[in-house]
Write a protein that holds these residues in place. Structure first.
Motif, PDB file in Angstrom:
ATOM      1  N   THR A 282     -93.348 -87.063  -3.228  1.00 47.70           N
ATOM      2  CA  THR A 282     -92.435 -87.179  -2.103  1.00 47.70           C
ATOM      3  C   THR A 282     -91.907 -85.827  -1.619  1.00 47.70           C
ATOM      4  O   THR A 282     -91.443 -85.718  -0.488  1.00 47.70           O
ATOM      5  CB  THR A 282     -91.267 -88.127  -2.481  1.00 47.70           C
ATOM      6  N   GLN A 283     -91.992 -84.811  -2.482  1.00 50.27           N
ATOM      7  CA  GLN A 283     -91.379 -83.531  -2.138  1.00 50.27           C
ATOM      8  C   GLN A 283     -92.087 -82.372  -2.826  1.00 50.27           C
ATOM      9  O   GLN A 283     -92.583 -82.522  -3.934  1.00 50.27           O
ATOM     10  CB  GLN A 283     -89.910 -83.564  -2.579  1.00 50.27           C
TER      11      GLN A 283
ATOM     12  N   PHE B 205     -83.879 -78.811   3.908  1.00 48.42           N
ATOM     13  CA  PHE B 205     -84.969 -79.781   3.842  1.00 48.42           C
ATOM     14  C   PHE B 205     -85.685 -79.906   5.181  1.00 48.42           C
ATOM     15  O   PHE B 205     -85.048 -80.003   6.226  1.00 48.42           O
ATOM     16  CB  PHE B 205     -84.431 -81.161   3.446  1.00 48.42           C
TER      17      PHE B 205
ATOM     18  N   ASP C 165     -88.526 -82.489   6.860  1.00 49.13           N
ATOM     19  CA  ASP C 165     -89.331 -83.701   6.710  1.00 49.13           C
ATOM     20  C   ASP C 165     -90.658 -83.450   7.403  1.00 49.13           C
ATOM     21  O   ASP C 165     -90.716 -83.218   8.609  1.00 49.13           O
ATOM     22  CB  ASP C 165     -88.593 -84.909   7.293  1.00 49.13           C
ATOM     23  N   MET C 166     -91.736 -83.465   6.589  1.00 46.55           N
ATOM     24  CA  MET C 166     -93.078 -83.108   7.067  1.00 46.55           C
ATOM     25  C   MET C 166     -93.998 -84.330   6.920  1.00 46.55           C
ATOM     26  O   MET C 166     -94.832 -84.368   6.037  1.00 46.55           O
ATOM     27  CB  MET C 166     -93.633 -81.942   6.251  1.00 46.55           C
TER      28      MET C 166
ATOM     29  N   SER D 128     -95.061 -87.625   5.484  1.00 49.48           N
ATOM     30  CA  SER D 128     -94.719 -88.394   4.288  1.00 49.48           C
ATOM     31  C   SER D 128     -94.155 -87.507   3.172  1.00 49.48           C
ATOM     32  O   SER D 128     -93.790 -87.999   2.112  1.00 49.48           O
ATOM     33  CB  SER D 128     -95.954 -89.137   3.766  1.00 49.48           C
TER      34      SER D 128
ATOM     35  N   GLN E 249     -91.548 -84.192   1.971  1.00 53.94           N
ATOM     36  CA  GLN E 249     -90.393 -83.366   2.292  1.00 53.94           C
ATOM     37  C   GLN E 249     -90.592 -81.991   1.664  1.00 53.94           C
ATOM     38  O   GLN E 249     -91.012 -81.889   0.517  1.00 53.94           O
ATOM     39  CB  GLN E 249     -89.134 -84.026   1.733  1.00 53.94           C
TER      40      GLN E 249
ATOM     41  N   GLU F   1     -88.603 -78.778   0.413  1.00 45.68           N
ATOM     42  CA  GLU F   1     -87.265 -78.357   0.013  1.00 45.68           C
ATOM     43  C   GLU F   1     -87.280 -76.853  -0.229  1.00 45.68           C
ATOM     44  O   GLU F   1     -88.075 -76.360  -1.019  1.00 45.68           O
ATOM     45  CB  GLU F   1     -86.848 -79.077  -1.281  1.00 45.68           C
TER      46      GLU F   1
END
Length: 154
Positions: A14-15, A67, A69-70, A72, A74, A76
Motif C-alpha cells: 500500500t505504501q 504523502f 497518493d499515486m 493504488s 501511497q 510517503e
C-alpha cells in the motif's frame, strides 16, 4: 470462503516510504515531476501520543511526513528529527532513499509475534491517530524493511 494470503494475510503493498533530508525540496520535486499538487508536510505525534519505541526503548523520535497518493500506492516522504529512530539510523547509514514498503494488516500483536518467530524482529513501533505501525527487520529475507499498518475500525 476467503483464503489466507501469505504470512500476513495480504500481499497488497500500500505504501513506499522514502527518507529525505529536506522534505520541502523533495516534495516539490515529486509534485513537479508527476504534475501533482505538493502536499503539506506535518509532524508525527509527540511521544506521549505516539508511544514510540525504537529497539525496545522509549524514544522522543518524531519526523516530518508528506504523502502522495499515486494510484493504488501511497508515497510517503519522511524527514526524521535527531532522536533515535529507525528513520534516523537508516538515513545516517544509507543516505536518502527507500526505507520501507508497507502493508495494511489486521491483528498487529499476532502478526508481529508470527514474524518474530521467523527471525524478523520488530525494530520500531508506535501509534498514530486511527491506528498503529510496526517496522519489522526483513532485510535479510526481503532486502527491504516492512512496515505493518493496522487501522482502527471506523
Amino acid at each position: 470462503m476467503t483464503t489466507q494470503k501469505g504470512t500476513l494475510g495480504t500481499n497488497t503493498i500500500t505504501q513506499i516510504g522514502l527518507l529525505v533530508h529536506d522534505i520541502e525540496a523533495v516534495s516539490q520535486a515529486y509534485a513537479d515531476f508527476f504534475g501533482l499538487e505538493k502536499p503539506e508536510w506535518f509532524w508525527t505525534d509527540t511521544a506521549d501520543q505516539a508511544q514510540t519505541e525504537f529497539n525496545g526503548q522509549s524514544s522522543e523520535a518524531r519526523a516530518k511526513l508528506a504523502f502522495f497518493d499515486m494510484g493504488s500506492l501511497q508515497l510517503e516522504l519522511i524527514e526524521p528529527d535527531r532522536h533515535p529512530s529507525t528513520w534516523r539510523e537508516h538515513l545516517d547509514a544509507h543516505g536518502e532513499g527507500v526505507h520501507h514498503i508497507a502493508l495494511i494488516i489486521e491483528g498487529m500483536k499476532e502478526k508481529v509475534t508470527l514474524m518474530e518467530g521467523k527471525g524478523m524482529k520488530q525494530v520500531q513501533k508506535g501509534e498514530y491517530t486511527g491506528g498503529r505501525y510496526a517496522y519489522m527487520d526483513t532485510f535479510q529475507e526481503l532486502k527491504v524493511m516492512l512496515e505493518l499498518l493496522e487501522n482502527d475500525p471506523s
